[in-house]
Write a protein that holds these residues in place. Sequence first.
Motif, PDB file in Angstrom:
ATOM      1  N   ILE A  21       3.318 -10.862  -6.199  1.00  0.00           N
ATOM      2  CA  ILE A  21       4.550 -11.402  -5.614  1.00  0.00           C
ATOM      3  C   ILE A  21       4.686 -11.001  -4.152  1.00  0.00           C
ATOM      4  N   VAL A  22       4.505  -9.721  -3.877  1.00  0.00           N
ATOM      5  CA  VAL A  22       4.805  -9.268  -2.505  1.00  0.00           C
ATOM      6  C   VAL A  22       3.927  -8.117  -2.037  1.00  0.00           C
ATOM      7  N   GLY A  23       2.836  -7.829  -2.727  1.00  0.00           N
ATOM      8  CA  GLY A  23       1.992  -6.709  -2.330  1.00  0.00           C
ATOM      9  C   GLY A  23       2.578  -5.391  -2.798  1.00  0.00           C
ATOM     10  N   PHE A 172       5.671 -17.468   9.511  1.00  0.00           N
ATOM     11  CA  PHE A 172       5.608 -17.967   8.139  1.00  0.00           C
ATOM     12  C   PHE A 172       6.852 -17.562   7.365  1.00  0.00           C
ATOM     13  N   ASP A 173       7.136 -18.295   6.272  1.00  0.00           N
ATOM     14  CA  ASP A 173       8.144 -17.824   5.333  1.00  0.00           C
ATOM     15  C   ASP A 173       7.475 -16.865   4.347  1.00  0.00           C
ATOM     16  N   PHE A 174       8.272 -16.245   3.475  1.00  0.00           N
ATOM     17  CA  PHE A 174       7.738 -15.244   2.564  1.00  0.00           C
ATOM     18  C   PHE A 174       6.654 -15.820   1.651  1.00  0.00           C
ATOM     19  N   ALA A 225       6.517 -16.058  -8.606  1.00  0.00           N
ATOM     20  CA  ALA A 225       6.829 -16.164  -7.179  1.00  0.00           C
ATOM     21  C   ALA A 225       6.854 -17.618  -6.729  1.00  0.00           C
ATOM     22  N   ILE A 226       5.879 -18.404  -7.179  1.00  0.00           N
ATOM     23  CA  ILE A 226       5.810 -19.818  -6.789  1.00  0.00           C
ATOM     24  C   ILE A 226       6.984 -20.598  -7.382  1.00  0.00           C
ATOM     25  N   LEU A 227       7.354 -20.255  -8.612  1.00  0.00           N
ATOM     26  CA  LEU A 227       8.448 -20.940  -9.288  1.00  0.00           C
ATOM     27  C   LEU A 227       9.791 -20.648  -8.629  1.00  0.00           C
ATOM     28  N   LYS A 228      10.038 -19.390  -8.284  1.00  0.00           N
ATOM     29  CA  LYS A 228      11.344 -18.972  -7.761  1.00  0.00           C
ATOM     30  C   LYS A 228      11.450 -19.053  -6.242  1.00  0.00           C
ATOM     31  N   ARG A 234      11.628 -12.256  -1.286  1.00  0.00           N
ATOM     32  CA  ARG A 234      12.339 -11.373  -0.354  1.00  0.00           C
ATOM     33  C   ARG A 234      12.916 -10.161  -1.084  1.00  0.00           C
ATOM     34  N   LYS A 235      13.487 -10.377  -2.258  1.00  0.00           N
ATOM     35  CA  LYS A 235      14.059  -9.268  -3.031  1.00  0.00           C
ATOM     36  C   LYS A 235      12.972  -8.279  -3.460  1.00  0.00           C
ATOM     37  N   PHE A 236      11.853  -8.820  -3.941  1.00  0.00           N
ATOM     38  CA  PHE A 236      10.747  -7.948  -4.333  1.00  0.00           C
ATOM     39  C   PHE A 236      10.189  -7.205  -3.118  1.00  0.00           C
TER      40      PHE A 236
END
Length: 254
Positions: A21-23, A172-174, A225-228, A234-236
Amino acid sequence: MTTDVAILCCFSLCAGFIDAIVGGGGLIQTPAILFTFPQYPVATLLGTTKIPSFSGTSMAAWQYARRVEINRPLLLVTAGTAFLAAMLGASLVSYLPNHFLKPVMLVLLIAVAVYTYLKKDFGQETHTSVTPMGNTWLWGAVIGLVLGFYDGFFGPGAGSFLILAFISLMGFDFLHASAHAKVVNLATNLAAILYFGLHGHILWPVTILMAASNLTGSFFGARLAILKGNKLVRKFFLLVICGTILRFAWELFK
């Protein structure tokens, strides 16, 4: 031994989920193996975590590539320089202490967390005009060199730093930053695997089981992540950055 490996596999599954999701999966996986097998050299334990990271990152990169637009020329430059820099960083692990990096990383991470929290639109939209094309490739090389070396030499939090760099320097966006960061992270993991593997710093029975667990977690993390979309990522991102801050602070001040 069997119980220890089973526990490590649980940590690897969680690490793969978060990392996709975010590393920041290394914040979960690396401390777990260092605590579980303190009798082994640090280089061996770091090498053992690289194959699970590579497998999970491969799954996440594949999932993102199918659904998110990728800038392939930029990735070729960034991932190529990151590969070489990570190989150099990994080669220094056995010779240089890495504790001097932690105070710098702690201050930087606190600044990142505060900035991301206060700037609500940070990474929520793609701004293609942030960096001209020529400068984009230059910044890609700089990102690859700096964070590639960091990932090979130290590691934890590298995925989050890559995402931050793609947002701040490329506009870029998240979601797109995460997709590009995964491919670059793939290159750094591969470089570390080659170095550690050639120098006998991998516990193969342990790493294979951890890799299967990380792969499973990564599959579900990337799909979520792709779905939401950007808001979830950003939250993660904030959660992982805060976790990194706490981890570094604990090691510095314990």
